[in-house]
Each structure stands twice: as C-alpha cells, then as structure tokens.
Design an enzyme around this catalytic site. Structure first.
Site, PDB file in Angstrom:
ATOM      1  N   GLN A   1      35.249  51.011  25.181  1.00  0.00           N
ATOM      2  CA  GLN A   1      36.552  51.262  25.380  1.00  0.00           C
ATOM      3  C   GLN A   1      36.769  52.645  25.044  1.00  0.00           C
ATOM      4  OE1 GLN A   1      38.667  48.599  26.950  1.00  0.00           O
ATOM      5  NE2 GLN A   1      39.718  50.259  27.798  1.00  0.00           N
TER       6      GLN A   1
ATOM      7  N   SER B   1      47.516  52.271  32.580  1.00  0.00           N
ATOM      8  CA  SER B   1      48.071  51.787  31.345  1.00  0.00           C
ATOM      9  C   SER B   1      48.793  52.910  30.330  1.00  0.00           C
ATOM     10  CB  SER B   1      47.100  50.930  30.405  1.00  0.00           C
ATOM     11  OG  SER B   1      46.872  49.770  31.101  1.00  0.00           O
TER      12      SER B   1
ATOM     13  N   LYS C   1      39.670  46.573  21.178  1.00  0.00           N
ATOM     14  CA  LYS C   1      39.917  45.347  22.181  1.00  0.00           C
ATOM     15  C   LYS C   1      40.215  44.095  21.133  1.00  0.00           C
ATOM     16  CE  LYS C   1      38.273  43.978  26.091  1.00  0.00           C
ATOM     17  NZ  LYS C   1      38.804  44.579  27.338  1.00  0.00           N
TER      18      LYS C   1
ATOM     19  N   LYS D   1      35.313  55.010  27.392  1.00  0.00           N
ATOM     20  CA  LYS D   1      35.963  55.109  28.884  1.00  0.00           C
ATOM     21  C   LYS D   1      37.445  55.619  28.585  1.00  0.00           C
ATOM     22  CE  LYS D   1      35.950  51.153  31.087  1.00  0.00           C
ATOM     23  NZ  LYS D   1      36.359  49.888  31.625  1.00  0.00           N
TER      24      LYS D   1
ATOM     25  N   GLY E   1      46.422  43.546  28.967  1.00  0.00           N
ATOM     26  CA  GLY E   1      45.603  42.183  29.302  1.00  0.00           C
ATOM     27  C   GLY E   1      44.189  42.341  29.520  1.00  0.00           C
ATOM     28  N   ASP E   2      43.374  41.439  29.698  1.00  0.00           N
ATOM     29  CA  ASP E   2      42.245  41.304  30.424  1.00  0.00           C
ATOM     30  C   ASP E   2      41.843  39.805  30.668  1.00  0.00           C
ATOM     31  OD1 ASP E   2      39.516  42.787  30.179  1.00  0.00           O
ATOM     32  OD2 ASP E   2      38.790  41.149  28.958  1.00  0.00           O
TER      33      ASP E   2
HETATM   34  P1  NDP Z   1      39.100  38.638  38.744  1.00  0.00           P
HETATM   35  O1  NDP Z   1      38.994  37.497  37.871  1.00  0.00           O
HETATM   36  O2  NDP Z   1      40.423  38.907  39.335  1.00  0.00           O
HETATM   37  O3  NDP Z   1      37.891  38.478  39.749  1.00  0.00           O
HETATM   38  C1  NDP Z   1      36.608  38.560  39.616  1.00  0.00           C
HETATM   39  C2  NDP Z   1      35.852  38.142  40.911  1.00  0.00           C
HETATM   40  O4  NDP Z   1      34.497  38.176  40.675  1.00  0.00           O
HETATM   41  C3  NDP Z   1      36.307  36.629  41.516  1.00  0.00           C
HETATM   42  O5  NDP Z   1      36.311  36.820  43.053  1.00  0.00           O
HETATM   43  C4  NDP Z   1      34.992  35.983  41.021  1.00  0.00           C
HETATM   44  O6  NDP Z   1      34.736  34.644  41.682  1.00  0.00           O
HETATM   45  C5  NDP Z   1      34.002  36.772  41.406  1.00  0.00           C
HETATM   46  N1  NDP Z   1      32.843  36.481  40.280  1.00  0.00           N
HETATM   47  C6  NDP Z   1      32.779  36.230  38.988  1.00  0.00           C
HETATM   48  N2  NDP Z   1      31.629  35.901  38.630  1.00  0.00           N
HETATM   49  C7  NDP Z   1      30.811  35.726  39.795  1.00  0.00           C
HETATM   50  C8  NDP Z   1      29.485  35.800  40.046  1.00  0.00           C
HETATM   51  N3  NDP Z   1      28.706  35.397  39.023  1.00  0.00           N
HETATM   52  N4  NDP Z   1      28.989  35.911  41.285  1.00  0.00           N
HETATM   53  C9  NDP Z   1      29.809  36.323  42.186  1.00  0.00           C
HETATM   54  N5  NDP Z   1      31.153  36.394  41.979  1.00  0.00           N
HETATM   55  C10 NDP Z   1      31.571  36.239  40.716  1.00  0.00           C
HETATM   56  O7  NDP Z   1      38.667  39.936  38.092  1.00  0.00           O
HETATM   57  P2  NDP Z   1      38.802  41.217  37.961  1.00  0.00           P
HETATM   58  O8  NDP Z   1      38.834  41.635  39.609  1.00  0.00           O
HETATM   59  O9  NDP Z   1      40.074  41.600  37.319  1.00  0.00           O
HETATM   60  O10 NDP Z   1      37.574  41.935  37.358  1.00  0.00           O
HETATM   61  C11 NDP Z   1      36.245  42.126  37.968  1.00  0.00           C
HETATM   62  C12 NDP Z   1      35.255  43.046  36.959  1.00  0.00           C
HETATM   63  O11 NDP Z   1      36.157  44.227  36.716  1.00  0.00           O
HETATM   64  C13 NDP Z   1      35.499  42.426  35.418  1.00  0.00           C
HETATM   65  O12 NDP Z   1      33.883  42.716  35.013  1.00  0.00           O
HETATM   66  C14 NDP Z   1      36.347  43.228  34.828  1.00  0.00           C
HETATM   67  O13 NDP Z   1      36.125  43.275  33.110  1.00  0.00           O
HETATM   68  C15 NDP Z   1      36.453  44.539  35.402  1.00  0.00           C
HETATM   69  N6  NDP Z   1      37.455  45.213  35.007  1.00  0.00           N
HETATM   70  C16 NDP Z   1      38.496  44.826  35.589  1.00  0.00           C
HETATM   71  C17 NDP Z   1      39.658  45.611  35.365  1.00  0.00           C
HETATM   72  C18 NDP Z   1      40.914  45.473  36.052  1.00  0.00           C
HETATM   73  O14 NDP Z   1      42.194  46.348  35.727  1.00  0.00           O
HETATM   74  N7  NDP Z   1      41.307  44.198  36.604  1.00  0.00           N
HETATM   75  C19 NDP Z   1      39.721  47.131  34.679  1.00  0.00           C
HETATM   76  C20 NDP Z   1      38.477  47.479  34.337  1.00  0.00           C
HETATM   77  C21 NDP Z   1      37.121  46.581  34.666  1.00  0.00           C
HETATM   78  P3  NDP Z   1      35.542  33.269  41.221  1.00  0.00           P
HETATM   79  O15 NDP Z   1      36.739  33.374  41.438  1.00  0.00           O
HETATM   80  O16 NDP Z   1      34.660  32.299  42.135  1.00  0.00           O
HETATM   81  O17 NDP Z   1      35.127  33.235  39.800  1.00  0.00           O
END
Ligand code: NDP
Length: 381
Positions: free
Chosen positions: A47, A313, A62, A50, A101-102
């Site tokens: 972080q 943020s 974190k 980034k 959040g995370d």
């Molecule tokens: P969400 O929980 O909203 O979405 C994650 C998505 O990925 C869901 O559709 C989930 O499906 C799918 N998924 C999880 N595991 C798998 C897998 N093994 N194979 C296929 N699909 C999978 O998370 P976000 O969209 O917020 O975050 C996604 C990524 O981005 C994370 O790594 C997060 O740390 C990173 N990130 C997010 C930020 C943000 O602002 N949101 C900022 C920076 C990084 P299912 O519902 O079936 O689990």
C-alpha cells in the site's frame, strides 16, 4: 507500528502503520477469516508504494481482523465494529492514520466504526475514515473508482502505443465492484467486454456484456453469474474453467490474487491479447508476468492500475478537509487525471532506468523513490 489491537471475546484486531513519509497512514480494514498479522504487514507494505504512485499526500498502512462477517446479524456486525474501534480510536486521526474499507468492510461497517469514533472522541472528524456514506461525508465516484481507474489506465497505455479502445474485445474476470465498473468504463471508451466470471464459472456474450443485466444479477439480486446467461440469449455459461480461454485483445483480471497463471497467460498471448491491466491485487502469478514480457504483451501491475480506489479516497479526504462536496463529473475528471499521471510516471521511470515499456519496474522504482526521498528529507535515516 505493527500492532495487535487486543483480543475481544475471541477475535484479534490489527493495524499496521507502515510509512507516513508522504502523509497520514492510509489503507483499508479487512474482516475475513484469513487475516493475520503477516498478511496485514504485506498488504501494508504494498500500500505504501501504491499510494505513493497516486501522487496524493497519503502514507501506507493496513488493518483488520480474522472476524468472519458472513452469517452475522446486523447487530453483531455493529457490535464488532464498535468493539474494534474502542481500541483503534487511540491510534487513528485525520492527520495520523485514515483507515478505509476492504474485504468485509463496506459503507455499513465504516458507518458503525465512524459512529463509535465520534462517540468516544466527541469529535465529528470526517477525515478520520474514508468510504463513508454519501449523505455524511462520502465522495461521489468512490464506488466506480477502481474499475474506472483501471480502464483509464488501459486507455493511457493505448494512447502511448498510438492505439485506442475502439472496437477492442475485453475479458474482465470477476463480477464484483472492480469488474462491473471496469466493464462500464470500457464500454464508454469504445471497447466491448465479452466475458466475466465469478467463483462458479464464467459467461461469454458475443454481443457484449449487458451491463444493466449484470448489475441486476450481481448487485441487486446477488445471484450467481449463471443467471446472466439464463436471461440473455446471446450468452452462454461455462461452469468452472478459465475465463482466459476466451479470445480478447484486452484482459482485466479483477477477481482475486493468483487467478491468472503461466498457462492462462500463454493462452491469452496465443489468442492475440495485447494488453493486460490488473484490476485486482496481484492476480497474475510471476510466471504469467514472465510470459507476457516474453510475448510482448503490455502489462500493467495492480499497484499502478488499480490505484484509482485509494486515490479517490484521498479525494474524499480533500473534500472533508475543505468541507466541500464535488460533483460526479469533477471527481471523475480528477480520477482520470490521476490515472494518466500514474501511467506517465511508470512509463517514464521505466525508460529512465533502461527498461522501456516495463511498467512493473516503472511502478516499483517510481513508488519507491517517492517514499525514499521523503524519508531521507525527514532525516530519518
Ligand atoms: P468483490 O468481492 O466485489 O468481487 C470479487 C469478484 O471476484 C466476485 O465476482 C467473486 O465471485 C470473484 N471471485 C473471487 N474469487 C474468485 C475465483 N477464485 N475465481 C473467479 N472469481 C472469483 O471484490 P472487488 O471487486 O472489490 O475486488 C476485486 C479485487 O480487486 C480484490 O483483489 C481486491 O483486493 C482488489 N481491489 C479492490 C479495490 C476496490 O476499490 N474495490 C481497490 C483495489 C484493489 P464470488 O462472488 O463467486 O466470490
């Protein structure tokens, strides 16, 4: 500081304050059973760099807990957040450490955390947390920021290559926050996302993903991705399998860590993929990155490409500090400017250090130098 926040009934909490050379510690809180001090430290370390790349005045940190919010009632979540903040409040502040959040911590949890902070300190200190509700200090575009930001980053890569999104096929893994808004912006920029996924499998839609339907299935009904294919004639669902088998020119891994391995990278390259832009944190394995490098596929690491979330943020902190509220258009324009700035910094640094086009090296070196120079200037070494 890397500290345990103490142990409640059975749940340890952590906050790692890694580096504040550029601004107050900044990074999310994660509530998930997999959380331990090692993971929080590693995420905090990443972080730092980034956040430095965004060019915003934020340090890195974190936190979180191995508390599992799944299956808990609203009242249980509230009490856990209150308990967590009862210890955390003494370590954070607008000018000290600003958590967000995370995983497992969304606007609801931030609300409970903020309420407890206010109760204990008797201060309405908006800038102490980000990811707040829109009615009480939250920022427009935060929801869209990471997905939009990754698409803006991809556009900047294409501009540099004399290319554009026009008519390009994209595959975006996941169908969560990052994926949905990544797809939205790709469509607005002239590309067409033809596949997305969740942990049950993926859908391919040769007519392009219908975003309204995807939002209905995933955001409103919280259903499985298969439901999308059931309701859309042009789409088919593939159970399990690899979404990276779907031919595309732009790949945006936006689901989870290590979801794109060396074999998947070879398939993407063989199918003519030209750009890989990480929406998630470290979705590509080191083997995959090597394959992209060898095949001449332009690759953007998450550290740079998904920094739009934390950058927004920081924009929320700016609005809180000036007691202001920006429009969606103004915030989005700022986000685009920041993402283009990150790309330029990574691109130029890679050239300067003898590795033109290597955005991984560019991001690592540019982020490190920014932090190191500030640490040095502060006389800490
Ligand atoms: P969400 O929980 O909203 O979405 C994650 C998505 O990925 C869901 O559709 C989930 O499906 C799918 N998924 C999880 N595991 C798998 C897998 N093994 N194979 C296929 N699909 C999978 O998370 P976000 O969209 O917020 O975050 C996604 C990524 O981005 C994370 O790594 C997060 O740390 C990173 N990130 C997010 C930020 C943000 O602002 N949101 C900022 C920076 C990084 P299912 O519902 O079936 O689990």
């Amino acid at each position: 500081m890397a500290g345990r926040l103490g142990r409640g009934a059975d749940q340890p909490g952590f906050r790692v304050e890694f580096n504040s050379a550029l601004g107050p510690y900044k990074g999310g809180l994660r509530f998930h059973p997999s959380v331990n001090l090692g993971i929080v430290k590693f995420l905090g370390f990443e972080q730092v760099f980034k956040n430095a790349l965004t060019g915003m005045p934020i340090g890195g940190g974190k936190g979180g807990s191995d508390f599992d919010p799944k299956g808990r009632s609203d009242a249980e979540i509230m009490r856990f957040c209150q308990s967590f903040m009862t210890e955390l409040y003494r370590h954070i502040g607008e000018y000290t450490d600003v958590p967000a959040g995370d995983i497992g911590v969304g606007a609801r949890e931030i609300g409970y955390l903020f309420g407890q902070y206010k109760r204990i300190t008797n201060r309405y200190e908006s800038g102490v947390l980000t990811g707040k509700g829109l009615g009480w200090g939250g920022a427009l575009v935060r929801t869209e920021a990471t997905g939009y930001g990754a698409a803006f980053f991809a556009q900047a890569m294409m501009d540099t290559a004399g290319d554009s999104f026009d008519g390009k096929r994209a595959v975006v893994s996941g169908s969560g926050n990052v994926a949905v808004y990544g797809i939205e912006k790709i469509h607005q920029l002239g590309g067409m996302a033809v596949a997305c996924s969740d942990s049950s499998g993926y859908v391919v839609d040769e007519k392009g993903i219908d975003l309204d339907l995807l939002k209905q299935v995933k955001e409103v009904e919280r259903g499985r991705i298969e439901l999308y294919a059931e309701r859309r004639g042009s789409a088919r669902f593939v159970a399990g399998g690899s979404v990276w088998d779907v031919p595309c020119e732009v790949a945006v891994p936006s689901a989870t860590q290590n979801e794109l391995d060396g074999d998947a990278a070879k398939v993407l390259a063989a199918n003519g993929c030209r750009y890989v832009v990480e929406g998630a944190n470290m979705p590509s394995t080191p083997e995959a990155v090597d394959v992209f490098r060898a095949a001449g596929v332009a690759f953007a690491p998450g550290k740079a490409a998904n920094a739009g979330g934390v950058a927004t943020s920081a924009l929320e902190m700016q609005q809180n500090a000036s007691r202001d509220r920006w429009t969606f258009e103004h915030s989005e324009a700022k986000l685009e400017e920041i993402m283009r700035g990150i790309h330029t910094r990574c691109h130029q640094t890679a050239e300067e250090y003898g590795a033109p086009g290597d955005l991984v090296l560019g991001a690592n070196v540019a982020g490190f130098l920014e932090v190191a120079e500030a640490v040095h200037a502060h006389g800490l070494i």
